[in-house]
Design a protein around this motif. Structure first.
Motif, PDB file in Angstrom:
ATOM      1  N   THR A  13       0.838  -1.203   0.000  1.00 49.44           N
ATOM      2  CA  THR A  13       0.000   0.000   0.000  1.00 49.44           C
ATOM      3  C   THR A  13       0.870   1.248   0.000  1.00 49.44           C
ATOM      4  OG1 THR A  13      -1.832  -1.094   1.141  1.00 49.44           O
ATOM      5  CG2 THR A  13      -1.721   1.309   1.292  1.00 49.44           C
ATOM      6  N   ASN A  14       1.905   1.267   0.842  1.00 52.68           N
ATOM      7  CA  ASN A  14       2.807   2.420   0.894  1.00 52.68           C
ATOM      8  C   ASN A  14       3.557   2.587  -0.417  1.00 52.68           C
ATOM      9  OD1 ASN A  14       2.014   2.929   3.521  1.00 52.68           O
ATOM     10  ND2 ASN A  14       3.725   1.806   4.433  1.00 52.68           N
ATOM     11  N   TYR A  15       3.979   1.477  -1.007  1.00 49.37           N
ATOM     12  CA  TYR A  15       4.678   1.548  -2.289  1.00 49.37           C
ATOM     13  C   TYR A  15       3.747   2.081  -3.377  1.00 49.37           C
ATOM     14  CZ  TYR A  15       7.075   0.204  -6.547  1.00 49.37           C
ATOM     15  OH  TYR A  15       7.661   0.232  -7.798  1.00 49.37           O
ATOM     16  N   SER A  16       2.505   1.670  -3.332  1.00 45.49           N
ATOM     17  CA  SER A  16       1.538   2.100  -4.347  1.00 45.49           C
ATOM     18  C   SER A  16       1.265   3.594  -4.293  1.00 45.49           C
ATOM     19  CB  SER A  16       0.227   1.332  -4.178  1.00 45.49           C
ATOM     20  OG  SER A  16       0.424  -0.062  -4.360  1.00 45.49           O
ATOM     21  N   ASN A  17       1.579   4.217  -3.158  1.00 48.11           N
ATOM     22  CA  ASN A  17       1.353   5.651  -3.006  1.00 48.11           C
ATOM     23  C   ASN A  17       2.554   6.493  -3.421  1.00 48.11           C
ATOM     24  OD1 ASN A  17      -1.299   5.431  -2.040  1.00 48.11           O
ATOM     25  ND2 ASN A  17      -0.600   5.049   0.047  1.00 48.11           N
ATOM     26  N   LEU A  18       3.663   5.851  -3.781  1.00 51.40           N
ATOM     27  CA  LEU A  18       4.820   6.608  -4.252  1.00 51.40           C
ATOM     28  C   LEU A  18       4.486   7.313  -5.569  1.00 51.40           C
ATOM     29  CD1 LEU A  18       7.786   4.120  -3.669  1.00 51.40           C
ATOM     30  CD2 LEU A  18       7.248   6.156  -2.320  1.00 51.40           C
ATOM     31  N   SER A  21       4.847   5.160  -8.536  1.00 47.81           N
ATOM     32  CA  SER A  21       3.792   4.163  -8.645  1.00 47.81           C
ATOM     33  C   SER A  21       2.508   4.776  -9.186  1.00 47.81           C
ATOM     34  CB  SER A  21       3.517   3.526  -7.278  1.00 47.81           C
ATOM     35  OG  SER A  21       4.664   2.877  -6.773  1.00 47.81           O
ATOM     36  N   GLN A  22       2.261   6.025  -8.843  1.00 44.33           N
ATOM     37  CA  GLN A  22       1.052   6.712  -9.276  1.00 44.33           C
ATOM     38  C   GLN A  22       1.159   7.218 -10.717  1.00 44.33           C
ATOM     39  OE1 GLN A  22      -1.839   7.225  -7.496  1.00 44.33           O
ATOM     40  NE2 GLN A  22      -1.054   6.004  -5.804  1.00 44.33           N
ATOM     41  N   GLU A 251       5.934  18.532  -8.052  1.00 44.37           N
ATOM     42  CA  GLU A 251       5.875  17.293  -7.275  1.00 44.37           C
ATOM     43  C   GLU A 251       7.259  16.801  -6.870  1.00 44.37           C
ATOM     44  OE1 GLU A 251       5.474  15.950 -11.662  1.00 44.37           O
ATOM     45  OE2 GLU A 251       5.133  17.714 -10.407  1.00 44.37           O
TER      46      GLU A 251
END
Length: 277
Positions: A13-18, A21-22, A251
């Motif tokens: 989940t944390n990796y998916s929020n990088l 990843s986005q 960003e």
């Protein structure tokens, strides 16, 4: 077997929020330079993507002419996400397969014919592997003469410290000439370089997880492993943002403070000689 931290729910989940990843390749600041290491044309080529993650690169290769791209990853979560994002009608030449890159038997690599692949690619995966020497030998074997192995890893300056993170320090201004009174004290952020020459396992805290395994190797070791496998080193970049490279990307505003201090990634292109058999 390589550690599979990406199938841990909280970590994934944390990796998916990088950002990367986005936003995929648009969120990978090293991609524009790594892209210059790719062959001039991928038209009709066969590509292996080792550690394919969400399949961002896999799809890009297919979109730019590769006839077949095989993405391999140890994480089922990664592969599930890659398949969700890869429309089978649009990307008919893509296959995803679960594989442990630290294994002696890697599907689509160890069983590939000699000289049957145009490019082997890997983004930020090889620094997890113990058996890198064996993987490089396999990559060399399957590449066609003149074929390329393009990869990125975390720079050894990043993997070396046993405790990672920037440190705030106060130092005297070394530019101030002696005898001109008390030196001005500067506030600086530095990256501590610990145990650079001590290679091997590093257990780090990353994305809220303790005990994330990475393998530290020096730049010399990476180069010598490639040369020992038979490759010629044809592209090399110790990636750090160049002046103005992060401008216009709000960003990445936080990168200006920490990424200008050290090289973050090691980008490499290795080539199999056209006369190789």
């Amino acid at each position: 077997m390589a550690q599979n931290i990406y199938d841990t729910p909280e970590f994934f989940t944390n990796y998916s929020n990088l950002l990367r990843s986005q936003k995929g390749l648009d969120g990978a600041p090293e991609w524009p330079r790594l892209q210059t290491f790719l062959p001039g044309s991928l038209q009709g080529s066969r590509v292996l993507d080792l550690g394919c993650g969400f399949g961002w690169y896999t799809r890009w290769f297919h979109e730019h002419g590769a006839a077949s791209v095989h993405g391999l990853d140890v994480s089922q979560n990664m592969l599930d996400r890659a398949r969700e994002m890869t429309d089978p009608e649009t990307y008919k030449g893509i296959t995803y397969l679960r594989a442990d890159l630290d294994s002696k038997d890697i599907p689509l690599l160890t069983d590939a014919g000699d000289g049957s692949v145009d490019m082997v690619f890997s983004s930020l995966a090889l620094h997890y592997l113990v058996n890198l020497q064996e993987l490089l030998a396999q990559a060399y074997r399957v590449l066609k003469p003149g074929g390329t192995f393009v990869f990125s890893v975390e720079h050894p300056i990043v993997t070396a410290p046993r405790v990672m993170g920037m440190i705030d320090v106060q130092i005297k201004d070394p530019r101030q000439a002696a005898g001109e009174g008390e030196s001005e004290v500067l506030q600086r952020k530095i990256w501590p370089l610990w145990d650079y020459q001590v290679e091997g396992l590093r257990e780090t805290n990353w994305l809220g997880a303790d005990g994330v395994h990475k393998q530290h190797r020096t730049v010399t070791t990476y180069i010598n492993l490639l040369l020992g496998a038979g490759f010629a080193l044809t592209g090399f970049d110790e990636w750090c943002p160049r002046e103005g490279e992060l401008d216009g990307r709000p960003e990445w505003v936080n990168l200006r403070e920490k990424e200008m201090v050290k090289p973050t990634f090691l980008l490499v292109r290795a080539t199999k000689s056209k006369g190789a058999v």
